[in-house]
Scaffold this active site. Sequence first.
Site, short mmCIF file in Angstrom:
data_model
loop_
_atom_site.label_atom_id
_atom_site.label_comp_id
_atom_site.label_asym_id
_atom_site.label_seq_id
_atom_site.Cartn_x
_atom_site.Cartn_y
_atom_site.Cartn_z
N GLU A 1 -1.16 35.95 9.47
CA GLU A 1 -0.78 34.59 9.05
C GLU A 1 0.61 34.53 8.45
O GLU A 1 0.76 34.30 7.24
CB GLU A 1 -1.83 33.97 8.12
CG GLU A 1 -3.16 33.71 8.80
CD GLU A 1 -3.99 32.60 8.17
OE1 GLU A 1 -3.59 32.05 7.13
OE2 GLU A 1 -5.06 32.28 8.73
N GLU B 1 -9.50 35.42 13.37
CA GLU B 1 -10.28 34.83 12.26
C GLU B 1 -10.81 33.47 12.68
O GLU B 1 -10.15 32.74 13.41
CB GLU B 1 -9.42 34.60 11.01
CG GLU B 1 -9.19 35.79 10.18
CD GLU B 1 -8.42 35.48 8.89
OE1 GLU B 1 -8.62 34.38 8.32
OE2 GLU B 1 -7.63 36.34 8.46
C1 NOJ Z 1 -6.79 33.05 6.19
C2 NOJ Z 1 -6.53 34.39 5.63
O1 NOJ Z 1 -6.03 35.31 6.55
C3 NOJ Z 1 -7.69 34.96 4.83
O2 NOJ Z 1 -7.16 35.92 3.99
C4 NOJ Z 1 -8.39 33.83 4.10
O3 NOJ Z 1 -9.31 34.28 3.17
C5 NOJ Z 1 -9.04 32.95 5.14
N1 NOJ Z 1 -8.05 32.45 6.06
C6 NOJ Z 1 -9.83 31.77 4.58
O4 NOJ Z 1 -9.00 30.87 3.96
#
Ligand code: NOJ
Length: 472
Positions: free
Chosen positions: A178, A378
């Site tokens: 991200e 994710e």
């Molecule tokens: C994005 C992130 O990569 C992760 O670290 C985070 O906990 C989740 N999404 C949920 O917000």
Amino acid sequence: MSTQTNSGSRPAYPREFPKGFYWGSATAAYQVEGAWNEDGKGPSIWDTYAHTPGKIKNGDTGDVANDHYHRYKDDVALMKRDIGANAYRFSISWPRIFPRGTGQANPKGLDFYERLVDELLKAEIAPFATLYHWDLPQALQDRGGWQSRETAQAFGDYAGYVAEKLSDRVRHFFTINEFRSFVDMGYHGKEVPIPGGMMNISLAPGLKLAAGELNQVRHHAVLAHGMAVQAIRARGKRETKVGPAEVIECSVPLIEAPEHIEAAQRATREANAPFLTVMLEGKYTETYLEDAGADAPKFTDEELRIIGSPLDFVGINVYRPITYVLASDQARGWREIPFAKAHPTMFNHWLTVSPEVMYWAPKLVQSLWNAKELYITENGCASDDVPTPDGKIYDTDRIMFLRACLAELQRATAEGVPVMGYFHWSTMDNLEWANGFGDRFGLVRVDFKTQQRVPKLSASLFRECAVGNHVA
Ligand code: NOJ
């Protein structure tokens, strides 16, 4: 074709995923490991941020978190038994390997990941390692952090070192997780659209840079990715595969008709201009540079070549669309349609219920950039997950969300979109950054006082899907 077996007791699932599909869950070092200062680990910007009063809800920290550093064997067993996973996406903590970011490596830090990988392989779970999930060594932050080009070079060196040590057992590496979140939320604070308004999210190191400086940080992040790709190719085993794990800002066509799909495609390419688009095209779009004007990043052609280094796959984190779009005769060819005030959301208000993004995100990555391999790195949702008196967690909301997302993903793979695997966020509840331990994203519930793990009902759904390789 009938959807019932002869006995009628169990549907004969036509909603299958391709053979060899990876079914995994994901975590990140700072969110689960704990052991923040053990075995020679250096401090990261998240240690500093969490130890600063007022930065994390309820004063929570990742000092202990899930104690995964010590309990990794049990956690791997749980992935196998209760989640039915055949893959695990974890992140490597840079300051465990290089406590000061560069220089002398710390063998004990590497040793932890060697043991974790061996344990996973023993359980027939394929390890997928992310090299940067936001825990920059504090020593590098003190020397300018991502504002400095040297951090990109240091990341490349660290990535090459890890590939040299682990690529005999780890086939897949994600460079950075991200980009957009850690840059925009960490170096400015980001306004995120929610039904009926906006919300602001901030992350470590908690800076508020001006527009030009922020664009330069974005540029250094993608440059670091490119340097890491090259270092992994140079120092890793030949079969090693590498790609990013970016949170795609996907514009979803509100109506599935050719003109609106075309509009979504254009909007998605522009929305991702400083991250996915430049990594996959090796150049910034004209619109991005024009819009930025004097605040555009400074870069060389050589840097663009590095940023655009060929990839083996594209990893995308997919939770929700950034916006819905329709075609329009406005100059750019699309119109953003805001979420209606009453548009349903999950426990987090930013998480609009829009499962069709799980079809469109990989579909658009394929059509825009001709990606040959994709991973959903994710997807998931938080809930309050209150145990019932029988001690169980009947997370009907997560089950609804997961099944709806998987059905849309299966629609994409059935059409030939080359998605090779799906990672659910998260294996178990963990530290949700500035929101602390209150936002529970796991398939497994964690009692942070006792470290007891209890699989939620969604773990059973996931298991059923993973074992059957279909939408259950
Ligand atoms: C994005 C992130 O990569 C992760 O670290 C985070 O906990 C989740 N999404 C949920 O917000």
